[in-house]
Write an enzyme that holds these catalytic residues in place. Structure first.
Site: not given
Length: 199
Positions: A53, A51, A138, A59, A107, A8, A70, A100, A134
């Site tokens: 999304h 990520d 993740c 989330s 989530e 990420d 985000h 993902k 982070a």
């Protein structure tokens, strides 16, 4: 076969203008550069998770969740950081992308998706080194899931964490799962002298 998994490193986490900027994340690039350079040289598989999304992800605060919006699909924040892309270009290295968090109702911190599992099985990967953003979310979730089946290590100087309190808990949990910690220069220690001779 070994694999390097970079978690990420996207604009919303890695850039100061990102919606979920991880403070100090710009400090991880030197270590990632070392890892990518040596992973390519030793024919490791490199996997980058992201990520990805939908705008209606549960989330998001805008949808009643706990996180700022985000890494929304198709946005600048979802893209890998320029610094990461530059590292791959510099070393002419290739990587697999594993997305993902596409399910709006779920989530998903871990990058261990069916897609990643397929890559691991196809390439007979038996050991992984995990880094990115982070550490306490993740990166930990990804390493934790991987540790059930294969030897798992975290490259700590190629990661940044959100909270010192979370980091202490993270270290304890990793110890329980036999996840080892390295710095980037230790990962390919046997090749260090050869690299220095080429410089």
């Amino acid at each position: 076969m070994q694999a390097l998994i970079i978690v990420d490193v996207q604009n919303d986490f890695a850039h100061k203008n990102g919606s979920l900027y991880v403070k100090g994340s710009e400090q991880i690039y030197s270590a990632i550069d070392t890892l990518v350079k040596r992973a390519k040289k030793n024919n490791w598989i490199i996997i980058c998770t992201k990520d990805y999304h939908p705008i209606n992800h549960s989330s998001f605060k805008s949808n009643g969740g706990i996180w700022p919006d985000h890494c929304v699909q198709g946005t600048w924040g979802c893209q890998f950081s320029k610094e990461l892309i530059d590292i791959f270009s510099k070393h002419n290295a290739t990587y697999e992308v594993v997305s993902k968090g596409m399910n709006s109702d779920q989530e998903q911190y871990s990058g261990v998706t069916s897609e990643m599992t397929e890559i691991i099985e196809k390439n007979d990967i038996h050991e992984v080194y995990v880094c990115g953003l982070a550490t306490d979310y993740c990166v930990f979730a990804t390493a934790s899931d991987l540790s059930f089946n294969i030897s798992t290590n975290i490259v700590i100087d190629a990661c940044k964490h959100v909270s010192n309190d979370n980091l202490e808990l993270f270290m304890k949990e990793c110890s329980k799962k036999y996840i080892a910690f390295y710095v980037a220069d230790q990962v390919f220690d046997t090749y260090r002298q050869e690299d220095e001779l080429e410089q």
